[in-house]
Write an enzyme that holds these catalytic residues in place. Structure first.
Site, PDB file in Angstrom:
ATOM      1  N   ASP A 202       0.837  -1.199   0.000  1.00 51.86           N
ATOM      2  CA  ASP A 202       0.000   0.000   0.000  1.00 51.86           C
ATOM      3  C   ASP A 202       0.872   1.250   0.000  1.00 51.86           C
ATOM      4  O   ASP A 202       0.535   2.241  -0.628  1.00 51.86           O
ATOM      5  CB  ASP A 202      -0.947  -0.011   1.202  1.00 51.86           C
ATOM      6  CG  ASP A 202      -2.184  -0.846   0.901  1.00 51.86           C
ATOM      7  OD1 ASP A 202      -2.875  -0.523  -0.069  1.00 51.86           O
ATOM      8  OD2 ASP A 202      -2.438  -1.827   1.608  1.00 51.86           O
ATOM      9  N   ASN A 212       1.114  -2.392   4.533  1.00 47.54           N
ATOM     10  CA  ASN A 212       0.201  -3.206   3.715  1.00 47.54           C
ATOM     11  C   ASN A 212      -0.890  -3.786   4.602  1.00 47.54           C
ATOM     12  O   ASN A 212      -0.899  -3.566   5.822  1.00 47.54           O
ATOM     13  CB  ASN A 212       1.007  -4.313   3.004  1.00 47.54           C
ATOM     14  CG  ASN A 212       0.257  -4.932   1.846  1.00 47.54           C
ATOM     15  OD1 ASN A 212      -0.462  -4.235   1.115  1.00 47.54           O
ATOM     16  ND2 ASN A 212       0.388  -6.224   1.679  1.00 47.54           N
ATOM     17  N   LYS A 213      -1.780  -4.559   4.004  1.00 50.79           N
ATOM     18  CA  LYS A 213      -2.905  -5.168   4.719  1.00 50.79           C
ATOM     19  C   LYS A 213      -2.417  -5.929   5.963  1.00 50.79           C
ATOM     20  O   LYS A 213      -1.405  -6.630   5.898  1.00 50.79           O
ATOM     21  CB  LYS A 213      -3.634  -6.122   3.759  1.00 50.79           C
ATOM     22  CG  LYS A 213      -4.790  -6.893   4.357  1.00 50.79           C
ATOM     23  CD  LYS A 213      -6.015  -6.039   4.530  1.00 50.79           C
ATOM     24  CE  LYS A 213      -7.078  -6.722   5.363  1.00 50.79           C
ATOM     25  NZ  LYS A 213      -7.940  -7.617   4.625  1.00 50.79           N
TER      26      LYS A 213
END
Lengths: 324, 327
Positions: A202, A212-213
């Site tokens: 991200d 990120n996730k």
């Protein structure tokens, strides 16, 4: 000042989470900004600057944690800032904004291709490939490896709470790539069976850490535990310029309904946690970009070469702390 | 002949309806029922029948120590009774006594809570994953005596057992925070320590737990947070059987529909945490480290029949003496 309808539309679409991912959001932001510049009735360069500034602010206010849309704003605002500094004409400025859109589109097409080729080289025959969550850049790597005739199996976990990992499972199935799916808590078990790991991005920080996730960091730890090379896949649009100024990644909290749906506990259980996590540089084998595989320590060099807008840079601290 | 209750118990183990401790009690009760209902007129016939039922049960036994321990106690009593020349009726009455002689789990929970107090910092925020009868009881006990107020729980897919832990804790007035399994890093970073239950504690100190316990333990190491295993000493496996049925996660358990029917669901319900990631084991007998686990089981008696049964050697030579006695 009222915004152009294209800007209103993209703001609503981002706000209502109707766009798939960071790259697609960046594309839609670029299209809207270019449309605004093209349709503008401004009679002076300053007036055009003001229109673009209002639009950029509206987008930045609702912009989530990922970097690409912000880098698009850097490109467009930076272009007009340079034209003001160089005392360019209004027509020249509009032309430069159109060129910025054109080179952005070319970049997006070629970057994806390059990343797919570089990533696919890392996959070997009969490999078991771990992937977390969903990202079109990793999908392109896997599809390219498949096109090269390689046989491999993909392991993916759900990626709660939105279960984006299941999109990957569906996508792999449609692409004819064998895939197995499991729960996030099984990722250590899956990593132990894997030869290589790929995840999306991200945002990338100046120090080489990756946002990120949630679950990515845990995957990276498991990869280290089992000596599995662990790659992030991203174009350089994901480099987060806010981190150049020492600003943190902007995270979002997991919402109650995302975990417990309609279940209510009168007893007062609160839902906590972030939708994103940060993987430190020492757990990252490399970041596969259109420039090649970049070690985390080299991220700062890439960011120093990015052209930043003064105005967007000024707004970033307020954006990072959600105070716009 | 397989007893209907054994088939039912095996089915419940496969569907993970019984947790480890309860499964242990149910195993003993069911085996006693098999003995009671048996129509066999000879001890040899009875043993053959029990052997068939126990083998069937073992083939579906999840990695739980207490049911295995129950099978051992059952066979040990049978073995000793026969060695002493006891008849069928005497064996049955001894089995009834064995069922009554179950340790009160609540008393053990209090002892474990007291032992944990020795190492629990004041105002500690505890992290725990999933649902463990023992961990939950200990947390509630600590709260009831004013020594614990805040707990972070991860939901523990599939089945979301962590939701039940969170609900019980909150209902009893603890400040309870629930989050997704993927957010374990933040949960552990914000806690002072992790308390984890156990399905089995192996003699080498490694622990079988609900899937997710191992990655949580890795994170405890990263964040320098101590991980304590909270378990009754009955969870220590002293028996020579390791071929447990590691139940697989099913599509049904995930509760999801896929557009691709051939998609494979992978992963098991359990994982194994190595002892190097565990600070200590808090049991009703005290707080110990991995090296001392052996001392807890050195006096445990193992049924030679169980050993032969699991090695599939109980069919012939070991029963000759029983046959001869019957003649």
């Amino acid at each position: 000042m009222t915004n152009h309808p294209a800007i209103e539309l993209v703001v609503n679409r981002i706000h209502n989470d109707q766009i798939g991912g960071a790259a697609d959001t960046a594309k839609e932001v670029m299209t809207a900004m270019a449309q605004l510049a093209s349709d503008s009735k401004a009679s002076t360069l300053e007036a055009l600057y003001n229109e673009i500034d209002v639009a950029a602010l509206a987008i930045l206010k609702i912009c989530p944690s990922f970097a690409p849309p912000i880098n698009v704003l850097h490109m467009m605002m930076g272009s007009i800032e340079r034209d003001i500094e160089n005392e360019a004409s209004l027509a020249e400025a509009k032309e430069h904004l159109a060129e910025a859109q054109s080179s952005f589109n070319k970049f997006m097409e070629s970057a994806f291709e390059k990343i797919a080729n570089i990533g696919a080289e890392l996959i070997k025959e009969d490999d078991t490939v771990f992937m977390f969550s969903m990202t079109s850049s990793v999908w392109s790597v896997l599809r390219r490896a498949k096109e090269q005739g390689k046989k491999f199996t993909v392991l993916v976990t759900e990626a709660r709470p939105a279960n984006e990992g299941l999109w990957t499972a569906d996508e792999m199935y449609k692409s004819g790539i064998p895939v197995e799916v499991s729960i996030d808590a099984c990722l250590a078990e899956l990593m132990a069976r894997s030869d290589i790991g790929f995840v999306g991005v991200d945002a990338i920080a100046a120090d080489g850490s990756v946002f990120n996730k949630a679950g990515t960091y845990l995957s990276a730890l498991a990869a280290r535990e089992y000596n599995v090379p662990f790659y992030f896949v991203s174009d350089t649009l994901k480099f987060d310029t806010a981190t150049l100024f020492g600003l943190p990644f902007r995270s979002e909290a997991v919402q109650y309904h995302e975990v417990l749906e309609n279940k209510t506990y009168d007893s007062g259980v609160s839902v906590v946690g972030s939708l994103f996590d940060t993987t430190p540089p020492h757990l990252i084998s490399a970041i596969i970009t259109e420039l090649g595989p970049i070690p985390p320590s080299a991220c700062i060099n890439v960011m120093w070469n990015m052209k930043l807008s003064k105005r967007i840079s000024e707004l970033l601290p307020s954006w990072a702390y959600d105070k716009l | 002949m397989l007893h209907k209750d054994i088939i039912q118990l095996s089915d419940r183990f496969c569907r993970l309806e019984l947790h480890a401790s309860y499964g242990g009690r149910e195993t003993l009760r069911t085996l006693t029922g098999v003995l009671d209902d048996s129509k066999q007129t000879t001890i040899f016939g009875l043993i053959e029948e029990l052997k068939e039922n126990i083998r069937f049960l073992l083939s579906s036994l999840p990695p739980y120590a207490p049911p295995l321990s129950s099978i051992n106690r059952f066979l040990l009593l049978l073995e000793k009774s026969l060695a002493n020349g006891g008849g069928l009726e005497e064996i049955k009455s001894r089995m009834v006594a064995l069922n009554e002689d179950t340790t009160n789990p609540r008393a053990n929970h209090k002892k474990i809570a007291n032992n944990l107090l020795e190492i629990l910092p004041s105002d500690a925020v505890v992290y725990t994953h999933t649902l463990s009868e023992t961990v939950l009881a200990v947390l509630l006990e600590l709260h009831s005596i004013g020594k614990l107020n805040s707990v972070i729980v991860t939901e523990s897919r599939p089945n979301n057992d962590g939701w039940d832990t969170a609900r019980h804790l909150a209902e009893n007035g603890l400040e309870t925070h629930l989050t997704i399994d993927a957010a374990m890093p933040a949960a552990i970073e914000n806690a002072h320590l992790m308390l984890s239950g156990a399905e089995i504690i192996h003699p080498d100190g490694s622990v079988v737990g609900k899937i997710g316990a191992y990655p949580a333990a890795l994170l405890c190491e990263v964040y320098s947070k101590p991980l304590y295993i909270i378990a009754d000493s009955s969870k220590i496996n002293y028996l020579p059987w390791g071929d447990f049925f590691f139940n697989k996660i099913t599509q049904e358990a995930l509760g999801l529909d896929f557009s691709c029917p051939s998609l494979q669901i992978t992963g098991a319900y359990f994982d194994i945490t190595p002892s190097r990631l565990i600070r200590a084991y808090v049991t009703e007998k005290g707080v110990i480290d991995a090296i001392k686990i052996q001392s807890f089981i050195s006096d445990k008696e193992v049924s030679s029949w169980l050993v032969r049964l699991v090695n599939d050697e109980l069919s012939n030579s070991s029963l000759i003496s029983v046959k001869e006695k019957e003649k």
